[in-house]
Design a protein around this motif. Structure first.
Motif, PDB file in Angstrom:
ATOM      1  N   GLN A   1      56.168 -76.349  13.150  1.00  0.00           N
ATOM      2  CA  GLN A   1      54.937 -76.249  12.937  1.00  0.00           C
ATOM      3  C   GLN A   1      53.621 -76.922  13.268  1.00  0.00           C
ATOM      4  O   GLN A   1      53.504 -77.285  11.706  1.00  0.00           O
ATOM      5  CB  GLN A   1      54.210 -74.944  12.045  1.00  0.00           C
ATOM      6  CG  GLN A   1      53.129 -73.360  12.590  1.00  0.00           C
ATOM      7  CD  GLN A   1      52.472 -74.110  11.799  1.00  0.00           C
ATOM      8  OE1 GLN A   1      52.146 -74.947  11.618  1.00  0.00           O
ATOM      9  NE2 GLN A   1      50.944 -73.119  12.564  1.00  0.00           N
TER      10      GLN A   1
ATOM     11  N   ARG B   1      52.845 -67.530  15.069  1.00  0.00           N
ATOM     12  CA  ARG B   1      52.434 -68.892  15.265  1.00  0.00           C
ATOM     13  C   ARG B   1      51.983 -69.594  14.370  1.00  0.00           C
ATOM     14  O   ARG B   1      51.708 -70.676  14.431  1.00  0.00           O
ATOM     15  CB  ARG B   1      51.008 -68.313  16.075  1.00  0.00           C
ATOM     16  CG  ARG B   1      49.803 -69.776  16.479  1.00  0.00           C
ATOM     17  CD  ARG B   1      48.607 -69.342  16.364  1.00  0.00           C
ATOM     18  NE  ARG B   1      47.792 -68.779  15.051  1.00  0.00           N
ATOM     19  CZ  ARG B   1      47.840 -70.519  14.315  1.00  0.00           C
ATOM     20  NH1 ARG B   1      47.878 -71.076  13.945  1.00  0.00           N
ATOM     21  NH2 ARG B   1      47.043 -69.796  12.868  1.00  0.00           N
ATOM     22  N   ASN B   2      52.202 -68.223  12.603  1.00  0.00           N
ATOM     23  CA  ASN B   2      51.829 -69.565  12.205  1.00  0.00           C
ATOM     24  C   ASN B   2      52.484 -69.978  10.764  1.00  0.00           C
ATOM     25  O   ASN B   2      53.592 -69.633  11.317  1.00  0.00           O
ATOM     26  CB  ASN B   2      50.263 -69.499  11.131  1.00  0.00           C
ATOM     27  CG  ASN B   2      49.624 -67.968  10.196  1.00  0.00           C
ATOM     28  OD1 ASN B   2      51.348 -67.361  10.125  1.00  0.00           O
ATOM     29  ND2 ASN B   2      49.451 -67.236   9.219  1.00  0.00           N
ATOM     30  N   ALA B   3      52.457 -70.270   9.654  1.00  0.00           N
ATOM     31  CA  ALA B   3      53.701 -70.598   8.430  1.00  0.00           C
ATOM     32  C   ALA B   3      53.101 -70.057   7.292  1.00  0.00           C
ATOM     33  O   ALA B   3      51.927 -69.960   7.167  1.00  0.00           O
ATOM     34  CB  ALA B   3      53.793 -72.165   8.565  1.00  0.00           C
TER      35      ALA B   3
ATOM     36  N   ALA C   1      57.588 -63.367   8.017  1.00  0.00           N
ATOM     37  CA  ALA C   1      56.566 -64.303   8.020  1.00  0.00           C
ATOM     38  C   ALA C   1      55.705 -63.825   6.423  1.00  0.00           C
ATOM     39  O   ALA C   1      54.872 -64.649   5.970  1.00  0.00           O
ATOM     40  CB  ALA C   1      55.769 -64.216   9.378  1.00  0.00           C
ATOM     41  N   GLY C   2      56.112 -63.093   5.772  1.00  0.00           N
ATOM     42  CA  GLY C   2      55.303 -61.996   5.012  1.00  0.00           C
ATOM     43  C   GLY C   2      55.897 -62.521   3.595  1.00  0.00           C
ATOM     44  O   GLY C   2      57.485 -62.612   3.724  1.00  0.00           O
ATOM     45  N   TRP C   3      55.235 -63.141   2.281  1.00  0.00           N
ATOM     46  CA  TRP C   3      54.995 -64.302   1.927  1.00  0.00           C
ATOM     47  C   TRP C   3      56.621 -63.622   0.436  1.00  0.00           C
ATOM     48  O   TRP C   3      57.211 -63.259   0.096  1.00  0.00           O
ATOM     49  CB  TRP C   3      54.733 -64.043   0.140  1.00  0.00           C
ATOM     50  CG  TRP C   3      54.003 -62.752   0.010  1.00  0.00           C
ATOM     51  CD1 TRP C   3      53.074 -61.776   0.315  1.00  0.00           C
ATOM     52  CD2 TRP C   3      53.932 -61.965  -1.417  1.00  0.00           C
ATOM     53  NE1 TRP C   3      52.551 -61.047  -0.266  1.00  0.00           N
ATOM     54  CE2 TRP C   3      53.240 -61.132  -0.982  1.00  0.00           C
ATOM     55  CE3 TRP C   3      55.278 -62.076  -2.422  1.00  0.00           C
ATOM     56  CZ2 TRP C   3      53.214 -59.668  -2.147  1.00  0.00           C
ATOM     57  CZ3 TRP C   3      56.012 -61.068  -3.271  1.00  0.00           C
ATOM     58  CH2 TRP C   3      54.705 -60.260  -3.503  1.00  0.00           C
TER      59      TRP C   3
ATOM     60  N   MET D   1      46.760 -75.055  13.276  1.00  0.00           N
ATOM     61  CA  MET D   1      46.055 -74.738  13.850  1.00  0.00           C
ATOM     62  C   MET D   1      46.122 -74.899  14.930  1.00  0.00           C
ATOM     63  O   MET D   1      45.210 -75.269  15.987  1.00  0.00           O
ATOM     64  CB  MET D   1      44.613 -75.403  12.885  1.00  0.00           C
ATOM     65  CG  MET D   1      44.732 -75.238  11.954  1.00  0.00           C
ATOM     66  SD  MET D   1      43.596 -75.732  11.155  1.00  0.00           S
ATOM     67  CE  MET D   1      41.905 -75.854  11.947  1.00  0.00           C
TER      68      MET D   1
ATOM     69  N   ARG E   1      40.480 -68.775   1.116  1.00  0.00           N
ATOM     70  CA  ARG E   1      40.783 -69.364   1.855  1.00  0.00           C
ATOM     71  C   ARG E   1      38.735 -68.832   3.444  1.00  0.00           C
ATOM     72  O   ARG E   1      38.727 -69.751   3.504  1.00  0.00           O
ATOM     73  CB  ARG E   1      41.690 -68.910   3.232  1.00  0.00           C
ATOM     74  CG  ARG E   1      41.950 -68.799   4.427  1.00  0.00           C
ATOM     75  CD  ARG E   1      43.088 -69.020   5.234  1.00  0.00           C
ATOM     76  NE  ARG E   1      43.544 -68.525   5.390  1.00  0.00           N
ATOM     77  CZ  ARG E   1      44.258 -67.937   5.258  1.00  0.00           C
ATOM     78  NH1 ARG E   1      45.953 -68.834   5.464  1.00  0.00           N
ATOM     79  NH2 ARG E   1      45.118 -66.069   5.638  1.00  0.00           N
TER      80      ARG E   1
ATOM     81  N   MET F   1      40.439 -70.040  14.996  1.00  0.00           N
ATOM     82  CA  MET F   1      40.999 -69.892  13.720  1.00  0.00           C
ATOM     83  C   MET F   1      40.178 -69.426  12.695  1.00  0.00           C
ATOM     84  O   MET F   1      40.716 -68.021  11.269  1.00  0.00           O
ATOM     85  CB  MET F   1      40.638 -71.513  12.928  1.00  0.00           C
ATOM     86  CG  MET F   1      41.751 -72.217  13.028  1.00  0.00           C
ATOM     87  SD  MET F   1      43.332 -71.512  13.663  1.00  0.00           S
ATOM     88  CE  MET F   1      43.858 -71.168  12.148  1.00  0.00           C
TER      89      MET F   1
ATOM     90  N   TRP G   1      51.359 -71.086   1.038  1.00  0.00           N
ATOM     91  CA  TRP G   1      52.416 -70.500   1.856  1.00  0.00           C
ATOM     92  C   TRP G   1      53.507 -70.870   1.429  1.00  0.00           C
ATOM     93  O   TRP G   1      54.606 -70.140   1.137  1.00  0.00           O
ATOM     94  CB  TRP G   1      52.086 -68.936   2.470  1.00  0.00           C
ATOM     95  CG  TRP G   1      50.857 -68.156   2.310  1.00  0.00           C
ATOM     96  CD1 TRP G   1      51.462 -66.911   1.550  1.00  0.00           C
ATOM     97  CD2 TRP G   1      49.688 -67.876   2.205  1.00  0.00           C
ATOM     98  NE1 TRP G   1      49.995 -65.873   1.145  1.00  0.00           N
ATOM     99  CE2 TRP G   1      49.116 -66.833   1.535  1.00  0.00           C
ATOM    100  CE3 TRP G   1      48.506 -69.147   2.605  1.00  0.00           C
ATOM    101  CZ2 TRP G   1      47.157 -66.026   1.743  1.00  0.00           C
ATOM    102  CZ3 TRP G   1      47.041 -68.777   2.682  1.00  0.00           C
ATOM    103  CH2 TRP G   1      46.680 -67.517   2.127  1.00  0.00           C
TER     104      TRP G   1
ATOM    105  N   TYR H   1      41.746 -66.004  10.786  1.00  0.00           N
ATOM    106  CA  TYR H   1      42.304 -65.276   9.319  1.00  0.00           C
ATOM    107  C   TYR H   1      40.640 -64.531   8.168  1.00  0.00           C
ATOM    108  O   TYR H   1      40.798 -64.401   7.126  1.00  0.00           O
ATOM    109  CB  TYR H   1      41.765 -66.548   8.890  1.00  0.00           C
ATOM    110  CG  TYR H   1      43.043 -67.283   8.488  1.00  0.00           C
ATOM    111  CD1 TYR H   1      44.188 -66.446   8.185  1.00  0.00           C
ATOM    112  CD2 TYR H   1      43.166 -68.461   9.350  1.00  0.00           C
ATOM    113  CE1 TYR H   1      45.661 -67.354   8.133  1.00  0.00           C
ATOM    114  CE2 TYR H   1      44.970 -68.710   9.883  1.00  0.00           C
ATOM    115  CZ  TYR H   1      45.790 -68.169   9.503  1.00  0.00           C
ATOM    116  OH  TYR H   1      46.917 -69.022   9.055  1.00  0.00           O
TER     117      TYR H   1
HETATM  118  N1  LIG Z   1      52.549 -64.777   6.405  1.00  0.00           N
HETATM  119  C1  LIG Z   1      51.966 -65.390   5.110  1.00  0.00           C
HETATM  120  C2  LIG Z   1      50.259 -65.883   5.374  1.00  0.00           C
HETATM  121  C3  LIG Z   1      50.757 -67.104   6.639  1.00  0.00           C
HETATM  122  C4  LIG Z   1      49.359 -68.062   6.058  1.00  0.00           C
HETATM  123  O1  LIG Z   1      48.325 -67.668   5.312  1.00  0.00           O
HETATM  124  N2  LIG Z   1      49.658 -68.879   7.384  1.00  0.00           N
HETATM  125  C5  LIG Z   1      48.530 -70.557   6.970  1.00  0.00           C
HETATM  126  C6  LIG Z   1      48.240 -71.221   5.535  1.00  0.00           C
HETATM  127  S1  LIG Z   1      46.527 -71.296   5.174  1.00  0.00           S
HETATM  128  C7  LIG Z   1      48.834 -71.411   8.273  1.00  0.00           C
HETATM  129  O2  LIG Z   1      49.868 -71.301   8.203  1.00  0.00           O
HETATM  130  N3  LIG Z   1      47.642 -71.607   8.200  1.00  0.00           N
HETATM  131  C8  LIG Z   1      48.325 -73.760   9.714  1.00  0.00           C
HETATM  132  C9  LIG Z   1      47.922 -72.182  11.113  1.00  0.00           C
HETATM  133  O3  LIG Z   1      46.958 -71.649  11.049  1.00  0.00           O
HETATM  134  O4  LIG Z   1      48.052 -73.556  11.803  1.00  0.00           O
HETATM  135  C10 LIG Z   1      52.134 -63.770   4.396  1.00  0.00           C
HETATM  136  O5  LIG Z   1      51.498 -62.850   5.097  1.00  0.00           O
HETATM  137  O6  LIG Z   1      52.301 -63.717   3.304  1.00  0.00           O
END
Ligand SMILES: N[C@@H](CCC(=O)N[C@@H](CS)C(=O)NCC(=O)O)C(=O)O
Length: 258
Positions: A47, A63-65, A77-79, A50, A124, A148, A27, A152
């Motif tokens: 960022q 929190r995530n990227a 944050a969404g694609w 995890m 994933r 984690m 992403w 997910y």
């Molecule tokens: N927010 C994005 C999805 C982002 C996402 O799934 N990010 C994962 C990529 S594997 C991430 O940041 N993983 C590392 C973490 O959770 O710290 C969307 O909804 O389009």
């Protein structure tokens, strides 16, 4: 890449993009690619993969990227929100076709690649449930595998249906590409590059990472991405990988940098 901290980023104007520093997350790579293709400059923000990322959460709510923050607008944050931001701020050829029927097709393909229940999410689920784990060799600040996997959506029994979804999407993409080629195009939809090609090019890493020379990854992460079942390998048509390579070479640009 030269990352700034969240504290530094908060003081800056313009577009800031939080990315999992050092790691090619699909992403995040897709967000970088669509911004680059639209000619939109951004400052990369660190960022920590995890980890809790409290400062990023305090700033953006995520929190995530990736997370994109433009001036004083709320972070997105969404694609799809990031794609729309790239379309709005950028210039040059759009990544979305003008023809509405083609646009619907492109959006459908992107959804099947990036959204919840799509290729990235389901792959994933298959990755996190088995095989080599992301935390191998990771930092002690990383959240536990259990936090984690819950975040997910990994639950007992998800791997089988997720594998079936990954295969179905790969087969559909391969047949779209074949149909397009038969109609004299090198692209998934229409006669030129669209977001569908770009998202596929960035998400294909989840089944076959590019060679280390152009895609420098840790051996642990590479093993996680490359660990696919024979059924998924059979559905990964070499034409889809060749298409990914063409899109990076001709459009996004190599080498990849994280
Ligand atoms: N927010 C994005 C999805 C982002 C996402 O799934 N990010 C994962 C990529 S594997 C991430 O940041 N993983 C590392 C973490 O959770 O710290 C969307 O909804 O389009």
């Amino acid at each position: 890449m030269d990352y700034v901290s969240v504290a530094e980023a908060r003081e800056m104007p313009g577009l800031r993009l939080a990315l999992s520093a050092g790691t090619p997350g699909p992403w995040g790579e897709a967000a970088k690619a669509v911004l680059k293709l639209r000619g939109v400059p951004f400052v990369p923000v660190r960022q920590h993969i995890m980890q809790a990322n409290e400062k990023l959460v305090e700033w953006t709510g995520f929190r995530n990227a990736p997370v994109a923050v433009y001036n004083d607008e709320p972070g997105v944050a969404g694609w799809i929100e990031i794609l729309m931001l790239a379309e709005r701020l950028g210039s040059g050829p759009s990544l979305l076709p003008e023809d509405e029927l083609e646009r619907i097709t492109v959006m459908g393909i992107c959804t099947e690649i990036c959204s919840s229940g799509g290729f990235g999410w389901e792959r994933r689920l298959t990755m996190m449930g088995s095989g080599p784990r992301l935390q191998a060799g990771g930092s002690p600040d990383m959240m536990t595998p259990d936090v984690m996997t819950r975040a997910y959506g990994v639950r007992e029994g998800v791997a089988g249906p997720a594998t079936a979804r990954v295969i179905a999407i790969l087969q559909a993409l391969a047949s779209l590409l074949a149909r397009s080629r038969a109609a004299g195009s090198e692209y998934l939809v229409g006669k030129s590059l669209t977001a569908a090609d770009v998202y596929w090019a960035c998400f294909a890493i989840l089944i076959e990472p590019q060679p280390q020379a152009i895609c420098p990854m840790s051996p642990e992460m590479r093993a996680v991405y490359a660990n696919i079942t024979p059924e998924i390998a059979a559905a990964a048509d070499p034409a889809l990988i060749a298409h990914r390579d063409m899109v990076w070479q001709r459009h996004i640009g190599l080498p990849m940098a994280f």
